[in-house]
Write an enzyme that holds these catalytic residues in place. Structure first.
Site, PDB file in Angstrom:
ATOM      1  N   HIS A 272       2.917  28.112 -30.607  1.00 64.72           N
ATOM      2  CA  HIS A 272       3.238  28.913 -29.489  1.00 64.72           C
ATOM      3  C   HIS A 272       2.317  28.573 -28.228  1.00 64.72           C
ATOM      4  O   HIS A 272       3.138  28.117 -27.143  1.00 64.72           O
ATOM      5  CB  HIS A 272       3.268  30.389 -29.722  1.00 64.72           C
ATOM      6  CG  HIS A 272       3.672  31.313 -28.590  1.00 64.72           C
ATOM      7  ND1 HIS A 272       4.869  32.068 -28.594  1.00 64.72           N
ATOM      8  CD2 HIS A 272       2.993  31.567 -27.493  1.00 64.72           C
ATOM      9  CE1 HIS A 272       4.752  32.685 -27.438  1.00 64.72           C
ATOM     10  NE2 HIS A 272       3.696  32.607 -26.754  1.00 64.72           N
ATOM     11  N   GLU A 273       1.094  28.543 -28.374  1.00 65.31           N
ATOM     12  CA  GLU A 273       0.225  28.664 -27.183  1.00 65.31           C
ATOM     13  C   GLU A 273       0.179  27.116 -26.786  1.00 65.31           C
ATOM     14  O   GLU A 273       0.286  26.714 -25.516  1.00 65.31           O
ATOM     15  CB  GLU A 273      -0.998  29.203 -27.283  1.00 65.31           C
ATOM     16  CG  GLU A 273      -1.023  30.591 -27.668  1.00 65.31           C
ATOM     17  CD  GLU A 273      -0.634  31.567 -26.502  1.00 65.31           C
ATOM     18  OE1 GLU A 273      -0.511  31.147 -25.370  1.00 65.31           O
ATOM     19  OE2 GLU A 273      -0.370  32.659 -26.972  1.00 65.31           O
ATOM     20  N   HIS A 277       3.882  26.883 -24.625  1.00 68.56           N
ATOM     21  CA  HIS A 277       3.751  27.171 -23.111  1.00 68.56           C
ATOM     22  C   HIS A 277       3.048  25.743 -22.632  1.00 68.56           C
ATOM     23  O   HIS A 277       3.229  25.646 -21.343  1.00 68.56           O
ATOM     24  CB  HIS A 277       2.400  28.180 -22.829  1.00 68.56           C
ATOM     25  CG  HIS A 277       3.168  29.631 -23.221  1.00 68.56           C
ATOM     26  ND1 HIS A 277       4.258  30.140 -22.745  1.00 68.56           N
ATOM     27  CD2 HIS A 277       2.516  30.548 -24.030  1.00 68.56           C
ATOM     28  CE1 HIS A 277       4.457  31.203 -22.999  1.00 68.56           C
ATOM     29  NE2 HIS A 277       3.310  31.733 -24.150  1.00 68.56           N
ATOM     30  N   GLU A 330       8.668  33.192 -23.051  1.00 70.87           N
ATOM     31  CA  GLU A 330       8.191  33.797 -24.211  1.00 70.87           C
ATOM     32  C   GLU A 330       9.088  33.174 -25.279  1.00 70.87           C
ATOM     33  O   GLU A 330       8.469  32.889 -26.367  1.00 70.87           O
ATOM     34  CB  GLU A 330       8.159  34.950 -24.220  1.00 70.87           C
ATOM     35  CG  GLU A 330       6.549  35.598 -23.365  1.00 70.87           C
ATOM     36  CD  GLU A 330       5.452  34.834 -23.585  1.00 70.87           C
ATOM     37  OE1 GLU A 330       5.348  34.644 -24.882  1.00 70.87           O
ATOM     38  OE2 GLU A 330       4.640  34.638 -22.799  1.00 70.87           O
TER      39      GLU A 330
END
Length: 543
Positions: A272-273, A277, A330
């Site tokens: 995710h990070e 992103h 997100e």
């Protein structure tokens, strides 16, 4: 408190247009009005407050005969003075680069200069192999309804170097993993700066809520120029223990969920990070009129026409997508995390192979489905709005997967008159209960293709600044139909108390060998109160 109660959206848009024209970014600002002077010279009067310790001279502008804007410095000046004072004291304990960073922080908090904070973030990204990590500023925009203005936060954390090694291995192969994502190479960054990935044990986090993962800085220009840092908050992540029976899971999933949920969460947060992103390019027109992509030569993956739409030089993803930006981004990052959780390259990095790997993949998907169901708590049936960007994102993913299951069932009926095998995903409800039924044998055959298509759309709309198509798609998938709205009552009844995250304190103590003593507190309401009272002891005594 970001906007005066008399302001309408048109007022905010006008001030934002002036800010874009003058290159003023909104991170540390608020838009205000004085009811005793709503107009000046027959034009609406707006105040743009900037957080700074120094009350610099007020600047006055008339914008296109539409309004008068006063730029006022010194918002939160007393609080900013204290921050500056402590940074000036901390300066003497830093090394060369750390001192350079603190200098820029001081300039930022004194004058409100976003450029100074950007310089501080560049240094922060470039400083590596630390034992202690810290960052501070107005950074996350989740609480602003239009996604422009940020909340103040700061943290101090110890680096867990052993666990950081595993995340660093994922960072090392990140370019290879990025190639597995479902968009053309032209939609990925031209130069991928290999980011740092750290596992941190939080000592102090000043914020309204504490996440389990962070990807900073949020300035797109800084990220493009020098990269970013990915952080897993290890003691927050491991604090999310499942005690007793996990709600909404069938008995057959209880044991495997508890056994593999930590492994699944580590992979989800990491992807995710780092790759959520951290991935994707924004097509943009530069100040000189040129483009950062081959204008008119790249085929649109969804329409097969040439890509013509892009961001102008003064636009950012947040400014174009506005109130949609936080939840949309997100959702994209969650989608990347879930998609890559089934990628063998990623599973191998974390030491999961064969049957164990299949278990971790299954639990990761089960975890996301459950998160989407629990997210119904944050939907307001009266206003039909979502109150939390992350929760809306997870619910959107649940809808994508439910729709994939429905389409699969229709296809099976059309082709062979039905199937005896359980569908990919069902939410089985009774009067007081709802259970998740996820067919693990169909995660790759049904779930992944649906996720792949949705993720491609998320990225293409973001890359091409196509906010209209993005809003239409995302609003539709975020709707709560009656059959799911009926489950919200059960979700609320089974709601568990939010976890208590009690922060430690450190005090100077010459009687102990290290010279510093760590004070811990029990996980209780009393522990939270005791921690806060000790942390602000001098302030509370003054009061």
């Amino acid at each position: 408190m970001y906007y005066h109660s008399t302001l309408r959206k048109e007022d905010i848009d006008t001030v934002q247009a002036w800010m874009a024209q003058h290159g003023v970014e909104g991170w540390n600002t608020k838009i205000w009005r004085r009811e005793e002077e709503m107009e000046r010279n027959g034009l609406p009067l707006y105040e743009l407050w900037i957080a700074s310790s120094e009350k610099l001279p007020t600047e006055v502008y008339t914008y296109r005969d539409k309004c008068v804007i006063e730029v006022i410095y010194g918002h939160f000046c007393e609080e900013m003075k204290e921050v500056v004072e402590h940074l000036e004291r901390a300066f003497h304990y830093g090394n060369g680069r750390q001192r350079d960073m603190i200098k820029e922080f001081i300039e930022y908090f004194k004058t409100g200069s976003i450029d100074a904070h950007k310089r501080a973030q560049k240094i922060w990204v470039s400083v590596k192999d630390l034992s202690l990590e810290t960052n501070i500023g107005f950074m996350e925009t989740y609480r602003d309804p239009i996604g422009i203005r940020a909340e103040f936060e700061g943290f101090v954390a110890a680096v867990d170097k052993d666990k950081t090694v595993k995340y660093s291995r994922l960072a090392e192969i990140s370019e290879q993993v990025l190639r597995t994502l479902p968009w053309p190479r032209e939609f990925e960054k031209d130069v991928f700066h290999m980011p740092q990935f750290q596992s941190l044990t939080m000592i102090s986090f000043a914020n309204s809520s504490i996440p389990i993962g962070i990807n900073l800085p949020n300035y797109e220009g800084v990220r493009r120029e020098v990269g970013f840092k990915n952080i897993v908050l290890e003691n927050i992540l491991t604090d999310h223990e499942n005690v007793g029976k996990v709600t909404f899971l069938i008995d057959g999933d209880q044991e495997i969920f508890k056994k593999r949920v930590q492994s699944a969460l580590h992979i989800q947060i990491a992807c995710h990070e780092l790759l959520g992103h951290g991935s994707g390019k924004l097509f943009k027109q530069r100040d000189d009129g040129t483009y950062n992509y081959k204008y008119g030569e790249i085929q649109h993956p969804l329409t097969n026409e040439s890509v013509m739409k892009c961001y102008t030089s003064d636009q950012t993803f947040d400014s174009v997508f506005g109130s949609l930006s936080a939840t949309f981004e997100e959702c994209r990052a969650d989608c990347v995390g879930l998609y890559l959780s089934a990628e063998p390259l990623v599973l191998n990095i974390f030491g999961h192979t064969e049957d164990e790997a299949d278990d971790v993949v299954y639990v990761n998907w089960l975890c996301m489905v459950r998160a989407g169901l629990v997210a119904l708590e944050f939907f307001n049936p009266q206003t039909r709005n979502w109150s939390q960007p992350h929760m809306q994102a997870r619910y959107a993913l649940l809808r994508v997967l439910l729709r994939a299951s429905e389409n699969e069932a229709k296809d099976e009926i059309d082709q062979a008159g039905g199937s005896s095998e359980p569908p990919f995903l069902q939410l089985v409800s009774q009067e007081t209960e709802v259970m998740i039924s996820l067919n693990r044998s169909k995660v790759r055959s049904v779930g992944l293709p649906a996720l792949r298509d949705f993720l491609k759309r998320l990225q293409v709309y973001k890359t091409t600044a196509d906010v209209d198509s993005a809003r239409a798609m995302y609003t539709e998938i975020s709707q709560v139909p009656d059959n799911l709205l009926a489950l919200r009552r059960i979700v609320l009844v089974k709601k568990r108390p939010r976890p208590l995250l009690v922060q430690v304190n450190t005090v100077l103590d010459e009687s102990c060998e290290e010279g510093v003593r760590l004070i811990d507190y029990p996980t209780s309401f009393e522990g939270v109160i005791a921690s806060f009272v000790k942390r602000f002891e001098e302030w509370t005594l003054t009061c």
